[in-house]
Design an enzyme around this catalytic site. Structure first.
Site, PDB file in Angstrom:
ATOM      1  N   TYR A 188      41.868   3.891 -49.717  1.00 55.40           N
ATOM      2  CA  TYR A 188      40.499   3.666 -50.199  1.00 55.40           C
ATOM      3  C   TYR A 188      39.503   4.218 -49.182  1.00 55.40           C
ATOM      4  O   TYR A 188      38.637   5.027 -49.499  1.00 55.40           O
ATOM      5  CB  TYR A 188      40.237   2.171 -50.427  1.00 55.40           C
ATOM      6  CG  TYR A 188      38.763   1.850 -50.475  1.00 55.40           C
ATOM      7  CD1 TYR A 188      38.109   1.306 -49.373  1.00 55.40           C
ATOM      8  CD2 TYR A 188      38.013   2.140 -51.605  1.00 55.40           C
ATOM      9  CE1 TYR A 188      36.757   1.060 -49.399  1.00 55.40           C
ATOM     10  CE2 TYR A 188      36.653   1.892 -51.640  1.00 55.40           C
ATOM     11  CZ  TYR A 188      36.028   1.343 -50.524  1.00 55.40           C
ATOM     12  OH  TYR A 188      34.683   1.095 -50.551  1.00 55.40           O
ATOM     13  N   SER A 192      31.152   3.407 -47.314  1.00 55.29           N
ATOM     14  CA  SER A 192      31.604   2.071 -46.908  1.00 55.29           C
ATOM     15  C   SER A 192      31.792   2.000 -45.407  1.00 55.29           C
ATOM     16  O   SER A 192      32.131   2.999 -44.769  1.00 55.29           O
ATOM     17  CB  SER A 192      32.946   1.761 -47.596  1.00 55.29           C
ATOM     18  OG  SER A 192      33.560   0.620 -47.009  1.00 55.29           O
ATOM     19  N   LYS A 220      36.691   7.587 -49.194  1.00 56.62           N
ATOM     20  CA  LYS A 220      35.267   7.535 -48.830  1.00 56.62           C
ATOM     21  C   LYS A 220      34.962   8.546 -47.730  1.00 56.62           C
ATOM     22  O   LYS A 220      33.977   9.293 -47.806  1.00 56.62           O
ATOM     23  CB  LYS A 220      34.883   6.125 -48.370  1.00 56.62           C
ATOM     24  CG  LYS A 220      34.923   5.064 -49.454  1.00 56.62           C
ATOM     25  CD  LYS A 220      33.922   5.352 -50.560  1.00 56.62           C
ATOM     26  CE  LYS A 220      33.870   4.232 -51.588  1.00 56.62           C
ATOM     27  NZ  LYS A 220      32.931   4.536 -52.690  1.00 56.62           N
TER      28      LYS A 220
END
Ligand code: WQD
Length: 331
Positions: A148, A124, A152
């Site tokens: 989050y 991302s 990643k």
């Protein structure tokens, strides 16, 4: 031999399944349906006229993952399976580390045991954090501002270490900017549970009368109209980028990161105008305070994907808005 798609019933996963089947690949889907529905897979079959196997299972359950690999000769994996709501990750970090990190570690261990070392990973643009000049390049500073985003970035580092230990691994790290839009059939699309966090699904629900008005999070950013600027990319363009990345990992080895964006930024107000133009709907909105954690401007330098994956986004902002609206209207 089949390609395994983890999280293949999700928004980007289901669109990628369509493009893989249309390109003639055999696929197998593994999904726990925690943030998706089996109906999405039926729609993929309807759109493509092709059938495929799917397994309901959780990546953190080793037996589920072993079951897929022991029954099938997997050639490569496209790994979408993971939780992806930034705000939720701040509230429930352990859930995100358990699901995203442990799930990936189990997947890679089982892949290794079965000699499957071709991997496309759903990363991302949130790995770039808040400190970069635009356009953002793959060698821009990496810094994360949410659990989050941290999962990643951690997974990217795990995969780099995996390749360092065994250079027969071939891995593409795909850093998505802002996926919006839907397949032109209107049969699959972004299907957030509850009130949407992201801009486009919120706009489409306002247009459909499901939500009263849009809160525009700040108009005092250093941008042309003061609202946040992002690199919105059509989900079908994104899906097609995965096909190119798959071809790359199956024909080489190494670990490479690629920005999947258009290279063009649009502000919130520009998105509202584009959506109103293609839908004929008026979007009521109210300017409110900035959302904590938001950055002013983010858009990609997509040169590396163009030169190394022979891929670039083809669809413009009006097509993204039109396809988002058709999906919402078909409901
Ligand atoms: C876009 C713009 C908001 C909602 C997030 C994740 C990122 C990726 C994509 C997973 C911003 C504004 C939004 C609203 C608004 N997800 N906005 N009102 O935050 O750029 O990226 O989704 O990989 O990791 O961080 O996307 O759609 O939430 O916001 O004004 O109701 O729209 O301020 O400028 P974002 P977004």
């Amino acid at each position: 031999m089949p390609i395994l798609i983890t999280g293949g019933a999700g928004y980007i996963g289901s669109h990628t399944c369509v493009e893989l089947l249309n390109a003639g690949y055999e696929i197998i889907v593994l999904d726990n349906f925690s943030n998706s529905k089996p109906e999405a897979l039926n729609r993929v079959k309807e759109i493509t006229g092709r059938d495929f196997q799917f397994y309901e299972g959780d990546l953190t359950d080793r037996n589920s993952v072993e079951d897929v690999f022991s029954r099938n000769r997997i050639e490569a994996v496209i790994h979408f399976g993971g939780l992806k709501a930034v705000g939720e990750s701040v509230l429930f970090p352990l859930q995100y580390y358990q699901n995203n990190l442990v799930g990936t570690l189990v997947l890679c261990d089982v892949m290794n045991r079965y000699g499957v070392k071709n991997l496309v990973f759903s990363s991302s643009a949130s790995v770039y954090g808040m400190t970069n000049e635009v356009p953002i390049r793959e060698d821009s500073i990496l810094s994360v501002t949410s659990p989050y985003g941290r999962t990643k970035l951690m997974i990217e580092e795990v995969l780099k270490d995996l390749h360092t230990a065994d250079d027969t691994w071939s891995i593409a790290l795909l850093r998505y900017f802002n996926p919006i839009g839907a397949h032109q059939s209107g049969l699959i699309g972004e299907d957030p549970t509850g009130v949407p966090n992201n801009l486009m699904p919120y706009i489409t629900q306002v247009a459909a009368g499901k939500l009263e008005k849009l809160q525009v999070y700040g108009n005092d950013y250093p941008t042309a109209d003061g609202t946040g600027v992002r690199d919105y990319i059509h989900v079908v363009d994104l899906a097609q980028g995965h096909i190119k990345a798959l071809e790359k990992v199956m024909s080489s080895s190494g670990v490479e990161a690629f920005n999947l964006g258009t290279g063009t930024g649009y502000s919130v107000l520009e998105i509202i105008s584009a959506f109103e133009k293609v839908s004929g709907k008026k979007i009521r909105y109210q300017i409110t305070e900035r959302r904590p954690g938001d950055i002013a401007i983010s858009y990609a330098d997509p040169t590396k994907a163009k030169t190394e994956l022979h891929w670039s986004a083809q669809r413009g902002i009006e097509e993204m808005c039109r396809d988002s609206w058709r999906w919402q209207e078909k409901g």
